[in-house]
Scaffold this motif. Structure first.
Motif, PDB file in Angstrom:
ATOM      1  N   PRO A 265       0.827  -1.183  -0.067  1.00  0.00           N
ATOM      2  CA  PRO A 265       0.006   0.022   0.064  1.00  0.00           C
ATOM      3  C   PRO A 265       0.868   1.233  -0.006  1.00  0.00           C
ATOM      4  N   VAL A 266       2.081   1.209   0.129  1.00  0.00           N
ATOM      5  CA  VAL A 266       3.207   2.299   0.248  1.00  0.00           C
ATOM      6  C   VAL A 266       4.187   2.311  -0.787  1.00  0.00           C
ATOM      7  N   ILE A 267       4.250   3.218  -1.721  1.00  0.00           N
ATOM      8  CA  ILE A 267       5.287   3.192  -2.798  1.00  0.00           C
ATOM      9  C   ILE A 267       6.392   4.038  -2.357  1.00  0.00           C
ATOM     10  N   LEU A 268       7.588   3.864  -2.635  1.00  0.00           N
ATOM     11  CA  LEU A 268       8.892   4.509  -2.332  1.00  0.00           C
ATOM     12  C   LEU A 268       9.460   5.198  -3.742  1.00  0.00           C
ATOM     13  N   LEU A 290       0.817   6.690  -0.952  1.00  0.00           N
ATOM     14  CA  LEU A 290      -0.084   5.833  -0.875  1.00  0.00           C
ATOM     15  C   LEU A 290      -0.289   5.203  -2.074  1.00  0.00           C
ATOM     16  N   ALA A 291      -0.529   3.591  -2.463  1.00  0.00           N
ATOM     17  CA  ALA A 291      -0.912   3.186  -3.777  1.00  0.00           C
ATOM     18  C   ALA A 291      -2.214   3.627  -3.975  1.00  0.00           C
ATOM     19  N   ASP A 292      -2.617   3.789  -5.549  1.00  0.00           N
ATOM     20  CA  ASP A 292      -3.687   4.388  -5.884  1.00  0.00           C
ATOM     21  C   ASP A 292      -5.058   3.792  -5.303  1.00  0.00           C
ATOM     22  N   ALA A 293      -4.959   2.250  -5.057  1.00  0.00           N
ATOM     23  CA  ALA A 293      -5.989   1.546  -4.760  1.00  0.00           C
ATOM     24  C   ALA A 293      -6.184   1.475  -3.199  1.00  0.00           C
ATOM     25  N   TYR A 294      -5.444   2.284  -2.668  1.00  0.00           N
ATOM     26  CA  TYR A 294      -5.458   2.079  -1.108  1.00  0.00           C
ATOM     27  C   TYR A 294      -5.916   3.455  -0.245  1.00  0.00           C
ATOM     28  N   GLU A 295      -6.655   3.264   0.449  1.00  0.00           N
ATOM     29  CA  GLU A 295      -7.371   4.309   1.181  1.00  0.00           C
ATOM     30  C   GLU A 295      -6.687   4.448   2.543  1.00  0.00           C
ATOM     31  N   VAL A 332       2.596   9.438  10.655  1.00  0.00           N
ATOM     32  CA  VAL A 332       1.300   9.141   9.698  1.00  0.00           C
ATOM     33  C   VAL A 332       1.210   9.683   8.538  1.00  0.00           C
ATOM     34  N   LEU A 333       0.911   8.805   7.400  1.00  0.00           N
ATOM     35  CA  LEU A 333       0.931   8.992   6.075  1.00  0.00           C
ATOM     36  C   LEU A 333      -0.362   9.094   5.441  1.00  0.00           C
ATOM     37  N   GLU A 334      -0.973  10.534   5.204  1.00  0.00           N
ATOM     38  CA  GLU A 334      -2.115  10.502   4.697  1.00  0.00           C
ATOM     39  C   GLU A 334      -2.154  10.356   3.253  1.00  0.00           C
ATOM     40  N   LYS A 335      -1.257  10.911   2.599  1.00  0.00           N
ATOM     41  CA  LYS A 335      -1.285  10.634   1.042  1.00  0.00           C
ATOM     42  C   LYS A 335       0.168  10.555   0.643  1.00  0.00           C
ATOM     43  N   GLU A 336       1.034  11.665   0.798  1.00  0.00           N
ATOM     44  CA  GLU A 336       2.610  11.938   0.209  1.00  0.00           C
ATOM     45  C   GLU A 336       3.164  12.417   0.892  1.00  0.00           C
ATOM     46  N   LYS A 337       4.564  12.120   1.239  1.00  0.00           N
ATOM     47  CA  LYS A 337       5.450  12.754   1.973  1.00  0.00           C
ATOM     48  C   LYS A 337       6.818  12.760   1.453  1.00  0.00           C
ATOM     49  N   THR A 338       7.577  13.979   1.379  1.00  0.00           N
ATOM     50  CA  THR A 338       8.792  14.031   0.816  1.00  0.00           C
ATOM     51  C   THR A 338       9.886  14.541   1.543  1.00  0.00           C
ATOM     52  N   MET A 339      10.959  13.887   1.693  1.00  0.00           N
ATOM     53  CA  MET A 339      12.209  14.436   2.402  1.00  0.00           C
ATOM     54  C   MET A 339      13.485  14.441   1.492  1.00  0.00           C
TER      55      MET A 339
END
Length: 670
Positions: A265-268, A290-295, A332-339
């Motif tokens: 469900p999580v893509i890097l 988050l993957a497209d199919a995952y809420e 918490v990962l709501e949608k996307e996070k970048t560092m």
């Protein structure tokens, strides 16, 4: 049984016996001709046939009666065959069965015939009994193949996906199974949620099935989630333990099902430069979404950079884990996070090379936080590291690697900057950066005692309550050679900086014991400003353990010379353990055991080797001084002897850093 007699008109009383037999024989031949003889044989054959038919009819009647006992067709056929064999054995020559209810006895050999008949009857009864009880006796048999166990369910999963598995069992035979128990070995990372029927224990892995009657079956449904590395295979293992009702030993049936984690469900995603110069800062971007199919959302994540000896991290846009400098938590990962991560690659003596860096996004199941993390996704990027025109080296206390120092010890540092290119390097600025333990906003380094002949510019910065940064900057004004460095030329910078001792500061106030020193070099190449850095050197500050040897002698006493000696240990920074001191003694020596005073541990003198050893298990910081006192006497003086003892060897372990400490104390001279 009497021989058959025939009527005759002739008298046989006056004739000889042989003549009478001959006459009888002639009479038979005359009375019964060939045709009559054949007719007689035919009649006898018909009688035998009829008798056999009657016997077979009786046998079939018995077989019919046997069918009342639920014999199978196969058993009935076998019984018919045995019956025929018995008839053939005991039937008379004319096909009739002997009448065993009455026997006529011959006068000769009567006892033998009776015994033979009796034995025959007994044998017949035994055969019939054996056939009845062992051949046609119905008996159920047990077969392991008829115990059926299986498990079915999802074989490809997404990490954390809810999945259901059904376990089926069946006793496919008439023999019942007693003490039936079903056990499950769950895959690593499987989190049990529910089951129907409910398990028998708190581990959710055992069901008591009791007795499984013949042809009885059932099933168990299990629901849970699997948290495991993506693209890994796991398996359920099912065990059915039971004891057949006609056995005293237990048996086990095993079934398995494999499942593969194929989705995450999580893509890097990692963005990295294709090529970089060694020592020059490089920037990396790591994004998780988050993957497209995952809420979402998803909690308890972290971005991880696998360590690589060629890469040194300098700074990041997000704070790292307090216990892992290359791990960045994502609560918490709501949608996307970048560092972003900035660092540099150290040069390789072999020249340009490709350096791989592996990034991962890991997670923990909140229900099982004690388990090892699992990998949602990972990506490896390869960076081509080219050789920079300018290179540098740093040596601390004679070594180019990590160093260990003690409070009060002086660090001697040498920096070398070299131009490896074909063009001159101009306007070079060299900066040495120390990130060291701090207490009360003061560094553990004694900057007031810095010895820098080039007189570089000093700056300080408090980075945290336990860390303070201090730096020294040298440029063209401090070192003229940094104005322009021709190809193949180098410049060297030497300086020294001590660590504070217990006399300079309260060392117990410093809560950390490790720091680093790194080098940054800025320069102009073809009117373009460039920067490169050297990999930092780790500095570990261990205990300030010290040893002092004191000799209050010589004191004359009679013809001998007495030497009252003290071995004094001091320590204030870290607790110590496994402390040992030892020294050898020379000359015509006498040991005074009564003068030995041991403050801690135990001390002993070995007269055969003339060695004194002092062992101490522990020395906490609350005990800052320990002194061993003893007296040795030199019985006679040797004009050529110049030493009373060897240097004292001291060995101890720092319980904070885990490092071994080796020191040499003074020898005692004469």
């Amino acid at each position: 049984m009497a021989n058959p007699s025939f009527s005759s008109n002739h008298s046989s009383s006056d004739a000889p016996a042989n003549a009478s037999l001959a006459e009888d024989h002639d009479f038979v031949e005359k009375e019964i001709g060939p045709s009559e003889l054949d007719e007689k044989k035919s009649r006898e054959k018909a009688v035998r046939k009829e008798t056999k038919k009657k016997n077979h009819t009786q046998l079939r009647a018995k077989q019919k009666n046997a069918s009342d006992y639920n014999f199978s067709k196969k058993d009935a056929k076998k019984m018919e065959t045995i019956g025929k064999q018995l008839v053939e054995i005991y039937e008379n020559g004319d096909g009739s069965m002997p009448d065993m209810s009455a026997f006529s006895q011959r006068k000769r050999n009567g006892l033998f015939r009776v015994s033979l008949t009796f034995l025959s009857v007994v044998a017949l009864l035994c055969v019939v009994a054996w056939v009845g009880f062992f051949v046609f006796q119905p008996r159920a048999s047990f077969s392991q193949e008829d115990v059926v166990l299986s498990i079915s369910g999802e074989e490809t999963l997404m990490i954390g996906e809810r999945a259901q598995y059904r376990i089926r069992y069946r006793n496919n035979q008439s023999v019942s199974l007693e003490k039936a128990e079903l056990e499950i070995r769950y895959p690593a990372g499987f989190v049990f949620e529910e089951a129907n029927p409910a398990p028998a224990d708190d581990m959710h892995d055992r069901w008591d099935l009791g007795e499984l009657a013949g042809n009885e079956s059932g099933y168990i449904d299990i629901v849970g989630r699997l948290y495991a590395d993506v693209e890994t295979e796991q398996s359920f293992r099912i065990f059915l333990n039971y004891t057949p009702s006609n056995f005293s030993s237990s048996f086990q049936k095993v079934a398995t099902v494999n499942m593969t984690v194929t989705e995450t469900p999580v893509i890097l995603l990692v963005d990295a430069p294709k090529e970089i110069l060694s020592g020059v800062d490089a920037s990396f971007s790591a994004s998780v979404r988050l993957a497209d199919a995952y809420e979402g959302p998803i909690t308890n994540l972290a971005i991880v950079l696998e360590p690589n000896p060629r890469f040194t991290k300098k700074e990041t846009s997000e704070p790292s884990d307090p216990f892992d400098d290359l791990r960045w938590p994502v609560s918490v990962l709501e949608k996307e996070k970048t560092m972003t991560i900035k660092g540099f690659f150290a040069p390789d003596a072999s020249g340009p090379s490709d350096v791989p860096l592996t990034f991962k996004v890991i997670g923990w199941n909140s229900a099982l936080p004690s388990l090892d993390p699992f990998v949602f996704d990972e990506e490896t990027v390869t960076v081509h590291v080219a050789q920079a025109d300018l290179s540098g080296t740093m040596v601390v206390n004679g070594t180019a690697g990590d160093v260990t120092v003690q409070p009060g010890e002086k660090m001697h540092i040498t920096l070398v900057v070299k131009n490896n290119g074909q063009e001159p390097v101009e306007h070079i600025r060299v900066r040495a950066v120390f990130d060291m333990p701090s207490a009360d906003n003061k560094s553990i380094l004694h900057w007031a005692l810095l010895d820098d002949p080039q007189d570089g510019i000093i700056e300080g910065e408090q980075r945290s309550p336990t860390e303070r940064r201090g730096s020294i900057l040298w440029g063209e004004a401090e070192i003229g050679a940094l104005t322009a460095l021709p190809p193949g030329s180098e410049v060297s910078i030497d300086f020294s900086l001590p660590v504070k001792s217990a006399d300079d500061a309260d060392l117990a106030q410093f809560l950390t014991h490790e720091g680093t020193v790194s080098i940054d070099v800025q320069y102009d190449m073809n009117k373009t400003k460039q920067l490169f850095s050297l990999a930092p050197v780790q500095i570990t500050i261990q205990s300030d353990l010290a040893l002092r040897v004191e000799d209050s002698g010589p004191v004359a006493k009679g013809t001998s010379e007495r030497h009252p000696v003290r071995w004094i240990l001091t320590n204030t920074f870290h607790p110590l353990e496994n402390i040992q001191l030892s020294a050898e003694w020379y000359g015509d020596l006498a040991w005074d055991e009564s003068a030995l005073s041991t403050p801690a541990g135990n001390a002993s003198f070995d007269p055969s080797t003339k060695t004194l050893t002092w062992n101490i298990e522990q020395m906490p910081t609350s005990v800052d001084v320990l002194a061993l006192e003893f007296v040795v006497a030199l019985q006679t003086k040797n004009p050529t002897q110049t030493k009373l003892s060897s240097p004292v060897k001291l060995r101890a372990k720092d319980t904070v850093t885990g490092s071994e400490i080796f020191l040499l104390g003074d020898e005692i001279a004469l």
